[in-house]
Write a protein that holds these residues in place. Structure first.
Motif, PDB file in Angstrom:
ATOM      1  N   ARG A  87      -0.620 -18.960 -27.355  1.00  0.00           N
ATOM      2  CA  ARG A  87       0.318 -17.949 -27.855  1.00  0.00           C
ATOM      3  C   ARG A  87       1.626 -18.610 -28.278  1.00  0.00           C
ATOM      4  NH1 ARG A  87       1.083 -17.849 -22.296  1.00  0.00           N
ATOM      5  NH2 ARG A  87       3.226 -17.576 -21.579  1.00  0.00           N
ATOM      6  N   ALA A  88       2.242 -18.051 -29.293  1.00  0.00           N
ATOM      7  CA  ALA A  88       3.548 -18.540 -29.722  1.00  0.00           C
ATOM      8  C   ALA A  88       4.604 -18.097 -28.722  1.00  0.00           C
ATOM      9  CB  ALA A  88       3.873 -18.009 -31.114  1.00  0.00           C
ATOM     10  N   ALA A  89       5.682 -18.871 -28.644  1.00  0.00           N
ATOM     11  CA  ALA A  89       6.784 -18.527 -27.746  1.00  0.00           C
ATOM     12  C   ALA A  89       8.075 -18.544 -28.554  1.00  0.00           C
ATOM     13  CB  ALA A  89       6.848 -19.488 -26.567  1.00  0.00           C
ATOM     14  N   GLY A  90       8.253 -17.511 -29.354  1.00  0.00           N
ATOM     15  CA  GLY A  90       9.421 -17.453 -30.214  1.00  0.00           C
ATOM     16  C   GLY A  90       9.168 -18.171 -31.532  1.00  0.00           C
ATOM     17  N   PRO A  91      10.116 -18.087 -32.442  1.00  0.00           N
ATOM     18  CA  PRO A  91       9.911 -18.628 -33.795  1.00  0.00           C
ATOM     19  C   PRO A  91       9.818 -20.147 -33.854  1.00  0.00           C
ATOM     20  CG  PRO A  91      12.170 -17.848 -33.511  1.00  0.00           C
ATOM     21  CD  PRO A  91      11.411 -17.397 -32.307  1.00  0.00           C
ATOM     22  N   LYS A  92      10.330 -20.855 -32.846  1.00  0.00           N
ATOM     23  CA  LYS A  92      10.349 -22.320 -32.902  1.00  0.00           C
ATOM     24  C   LYS A  92       9.207 -22.974 -32.135  1.00  0.00           C
ATOM     25  CE  LYS A  92      15.240 -22.922 -33.913  1.00  0.00           C
ATOM     26  NZ  LYS A  92      16.460 -23.711 -33.658  1.00  0.00           N
ATOM     27  N   ILE A  93       8.393 -22.173 -31.437  1.00  0.00           N
ATOM     28  CA  ILE A  93       7.273 -22.737 -30.681  1.00  0.00           C
ATOM     29  C   ILE A  93       5.997 -22.036 -31.137  1.00  0.00           C
ATOM     30  CG2 ILE A  93       6.321 -23.248 -28.406  1.00  0.00           C
ATOM     31  CD1 ILE A  93       9.084 -22.982 -27.235  1.00  0.00           C
ATOM     32  N   PRO A  94       5.291 -22.617 -32.110  1.00  0.00           N
ATOM     33  CA  PRO A  94       4.036 -22.011 -32.559  1.00  0.00           C
ATOM     34  C   PRO A  94       2.961 -22.085 -31.477  1.00  0.00           C
ATOM     35  CG  PRO A  94       4.886 -23.637 -34.138  1.00  0.00           C
ATOM     36  CD  PRO A  94       5.655 -23.809 -32.877  1.00  0.00           C
ATOM     37  N   ALA A  95       1.874 -21.364 -31.701  1.00  0.00           N
ATOM     38  CA  ALA A  95       0.742 -21.422 -30.785  1.00  0.00           C
ATOM     39  C   ALA A  95       0.229 -22.858 -30.684  1.00  0.00           C
ATOM     40  CB  ALA A  95      -0.371 -20.504 -31.280  1.00  0.00           C
ATOM     41  N   ASN A  96      -0.296 -23.209 -29.516  1.00  0.00           N
ATOM     42  CA  ASN A  96      -0.889 -24.536 -29.254  1.00  0.00           C
ATOM     43  C   ASN A  96       0.109 -25.670 -29.494  1.00  0.00           C
ATOM     44  OD1 ASN A  96      -3.533 -23.550 -28.568  1.00  0.00           O
ATOM     45  ND2 ASN A  96      -3.900 -23.202 -30.743  1.00  0.00           N
ATOM     46  N   SER A  97       1.348 -25.460 -29.045  1.00  0.00           N
ATOM     47  CA  SER A  97       2.372 -26.485 -29.208  1.00  0.00           C
ATOM     48  C   SER A  97       2.506 -27.340 -27.954  1.00  0.00           C
ATOM     49  CB  SER A  97       3.736 -25.844 -29.499  1.00  0.00           C
ATOM     50  OG  SER A  97       3.779 -25.276 -30.782  1.00  0.00           O
ATOM     51  N   SER A  98       2.347 -28.655 -28.115  1.00  0.00           N
ATOM     52  CA  SER A  98       2.730 -29.581 -27.051  1.00  0.00           C
ATOM     53  C   SER A  98       4.248 -29.723 -27.107  1.00  0.00           C
ATOM     54  CB  SER A  98       2.058 -30.939 -27.240  1.00  0.00           C
ATOM     55  OG  SER A  98       0.650 -30.808 -27.114  1.00  0.00           O
ATOM     56  N   LEU A  99       4.867 -29.879 -25.944  1.00  0.00           N
ATOM     57  CA  LEU A  99       6.332 -29.855 -25.872  1.00  0.00           C
ATOM     58  C   LEU A  99       6.874 -31.075 -25.135  1.00  0.00           C
ATOM     59  CD1 LEU A  99       6.819 -26.103 -24.870  1.00  0.00           C
ATOM     60  CD2 LEU A  99       6.871 -27.089 -27.176  1.00  0.00           C
ATOM     61  N   ILE A 100       8.126 -31.406 -25.430  1.00  0.00           N
ATOM     62  CA  ILE A 100       8.834 -32.495 -24.760  1.00  0.00           C
ATOM     63  C   ILE A 100      10.050 -31.912 -24.060  1.00  0.00           C
ATOM     64  CG2 ILE A 100      10.049 -34.680 -25.061  1.00  0.00           C
ATOM     65  CD1 ILE A 100       8.485 -35.027 -27.699  1.00  0.00           C
ATOM     66  N   PHE A 101      10.224 -32.237 -22.794  1.00  0.00           N
ATOM     67  CA  PHE A 101      11.403 -31.799 -22.047  1.00  0.00           C
ATOM     68  C   PHE A 101      12.089 -33.013 -21.433  1.00  0.00           C
ATOM     69  CE2 PHE A 101       9.325 -27.668 -22.084  1.00  0.00           C
ATOM     70  CZ  PHE A 101      10.390 -26.787 -22.183  1.00  0.00           C
ATOM     71  N   ASP A 102      13.366 -33.178 -21.741  1.00  0.00           N
ATOM     72  CA  ASP A 102      14.226 -34.100 -20.989  1.00  0.00           C
ATOM     73  C   ASP A 102      14.811 -33.288 -19.844  1.00  0.00           C
ATOM     74  OD1 ASP A 102      13.909 -36.288 -22.843  1.00  0.00           O
ATOM     75  OD2 ASP A 102      15.250 -35.210 -24.201  1.00  0.00           O
ATOM     76  N   VAL A 103      14.552 -33.720 -18.605  1.00  0.00           N
ATOM     77  CA  VAL A 103      14.972 -32.924 -17.453  1.00  0.00           C
ATOM     78  C   VAL A 103      15.784 -33.779 -16.490  1.00  0.00           C
ATOM     79  CG1 VAL A 103      13.036 -31.328 -17.577  1.00  0.00           C
ATOM     80  CG2 VAL A 103      12.805 -33.405 -16.214  1.00  0.00           C
ATOM     81  N   GLU A 104      16.695 -33.124 -15.803  1.00  0.00           N
ATOM     82  CA  GLU A 104      17.486 -33.739 -14.725  1.00  0.00           C
ATOM     83  C   GLU A 104      17.358 -32.834 -13.501  1.00  0.00           C
ATOM     84  OE1 GLU A 104      22.095 -34.806 -13.441  1.00  0.00           O
ATOM     85  OE2 GLU A 104      21.678 -33.653 -15.272  1.00  0.00           O
ATOM     86  N   LEU A 105      16.795 -33.376 -12.424  1.00  0.00           N
ATOM     87  CA  LEU A 105      16.677 -32.611 -11.188  1.00  0.00           C
ATOM     88  C   LEU A 105      18.014 -32.731 -10.444  1.00  0.00           C
ATOM     89  CD1 LEU A 105      15.176 -30.909  -9.159  1.00  0.00           C
ATOM     90  CD2 LEU A 105      14.037 -32.981  -8.311  1.00  0.00           C
ATOM     91  N   VAL A 106      18.867 -31.741 -10.639  1.00  0.00           N
ATOM     92  CA  VAL A 106      20.243 -31.810 -10.124  1.00  0.00           C
ATOM     93  C   VAL A 106      20.259 -31.617  -8.615  1.00  0.00           C
ATOM     94  CG1 VAL A 106      22.506 -30.708 -10.221  1.00  0.00           C
ATOM     95  CG2 VAL A 106      21.144 -30.963 -12.305  1.00  0.00           C
ATOM     96  N   GLU A 107      19.472 -30.668  -8.113  1.00  0.00           N
ATOM     97  CA  GLU A 107      19.538 -30.356  -6.673  1.00  0.00           C
ATOM     98  C   GLU A 107      18.241 -29.709  -6.213  1.00  0.00           C
ATOM     99  OE1 GLU A 107      22.356 -27.738  -3.577  1.00  0.00           O
ATOM    100  OE2 GLU A 107      22.607 -27.547  -5.756  1.00  0.00           O
ATOM    101  N   VAL A 108      17.864 -30.071  -4.983  1.00  0.00           N
ATOM    102  CA  VAL A 108      16.774 -29.390  -4.275  1.00  0.00           C
ATOM    103  C   VAL A 108      17.407 -28.616  -3.149  1.00  0.00           C
ATOM    104  CG1 VAL A 108      14.641 -29.616  -2.984  1.00  0.00           C
ATOM    105  CG2 VAL A 108      15.131 -31.215  -4.860  1.00  0.00           C
ATOM    106  N   LYS A 109      17.262 -27.309  -3.154  1.00  0.00           N
ATOM    107  CA  LYS A 109      17.922 -26.490  -2.127  1.00  0.00           C
ATOM    108  C   LYS A 109      17.021 -26.295  -0.913  1.00  0.00           C
ATOM    109  CE  LYS A 109      21.283 -23.907  -4.784  1.00  0.00           C
ATOM    110  NZ  LYS A 109      21.875 -22.580  -5.026  1.00  0.00           N
TER     111      LYS A 109
END
Length: 310
Positions: free
Chosen positions: A288-310
């Protein structure tokens, strides 16, 4: 020569008459005209029966709008008081016998708004004439219809599983090609997630159910930023939302509250770490698409920073 000419005229006459006989103009009890393309002299439907139809809609530019070969057959329960309120299409369908094939022309509003209770698309004229092709395929009682529904559900699930399995290979090759092209060394998990730790830290790792605070930038494989927790990057990338409060987001991890790629990827990191996650579509938003910028069957890249574990 005259004999050949006479024979040709006779053959054309037979063909023409045959074509005329095979397509008959009919009118429903509600006064709706249609063409009966073919009849198998099948059984008629009675009040309360479930009827299964094939349906094809073609617009004035010969574009196919609906084709039951792709989206599945149309099931209808024959209840006259209900179908009589759904416009000319259902006026025709309810009078067909099993095996009858028809064609007719109806307006987009008659078919979509009256028939299927759906609005006509903004780029369509409600009065545009659509060509409708339909065939009555089956007659079922309640038990038979429930069995038919179950069969269709199982077929749909089988197709989804097959499509998802095929997509896995496509996604994996796409990510591998991206990594090779950009000379990136990333690790791959058993699930198919790729990740590269870009900043090591010695904090604790989160466990399923922990609440974490995370900064991130989300991109499609072509580099388009579709979301971020950083205000400056949002402004640079044209995704800034002045109603949003920027900064780390707080989420429970490992509980299905976020995409699977995040649930798995974040739990690989220590508090304070930064990483890039290369997430196949099956671990993101899938088919399924997720908004206009993420078409169906899209592989994605995330740069993430784990700031805190509560």
């Amino acid at each position: 020569m005259n004999n050949y000419k006479s024979l040709a005229i006779a053959l054309l006459s037979i063909i023409f008459l045959g074509a005329c006989d095979s397509e008959k103009k009919e009118t429903t009890q509600d006064g709706i005209d249609y063409v009966l393309v073919e009849s198998e002299n099948g059984e008629s439907f009675s009040e309360g029966d479930f009827a299964i139809y094939s349906l094809k809609l073609v617009d004035s530019e010969d574009s196919v709008l609906i084709n039951s070969e792709e989206v599945g057959e149309l099931p209808v329960q024959i209840i006259d008081s209900v179908l009589s309120t759904r416009g000319p299409l259902f006026s025709i369908l309810k009078e067909l016998n099993i095996g009858d094939s028809i064609k007719t022309k109806l307006s987009a509003s008659e078919v979509l708004t009256q028939g299927f209770r759906q609005p006509v698309a903004q780029d369509k004229d409600p009065e545009e004439r659509l060509t409708v092709y339909a065939k009555a395929l089956q007659k079922l009682d309640t038990a038979g219809f429930m069995e038919w529904q179950q069969q269709k559900r199982e077929e749909a699930m089988q197709k989804q599983r097959a499509d998802a399995e095929a997509q896995k290979g496509i996604d994996d090759q796409l990510i591998q090609d991206f990594l090779a092209k950009n000379e990136i060394e990333a690790e791959k998990t058993e699930s198919g997630l790729y990740y590269m730790v870009t900043e090591e830290a010695s904090g604790e790792k989160p466990e399923a159910g922990d609440t974490v605070r995370v900064n991130y930038v989300g991109r499609t494989m072509d580099g388009t930023v579709f979301d971020t927790s950083y205000e400056d990057i949002a402004k640079e990338s044209g995704v800034y939302n002045e109603q949003r409060e920027y900064g780390p987001i707080e989420i429970p991890i490992g509980k299905g509250r976020v995409i699977r790629g995040w649930d798995e990827g974040i739990m690989l990191l220590n508090e304070g770490s930064e990483a890039t996650l290369y997430i196949p579509s099956g671990m993101a938003y899938g088919a399924r698409a997720a908004g206009p910028k993420i078409p169906a069957n899209s592989s994605l890249i995330f740069d993430v920073e784990l700031v805190e574990v509560k």
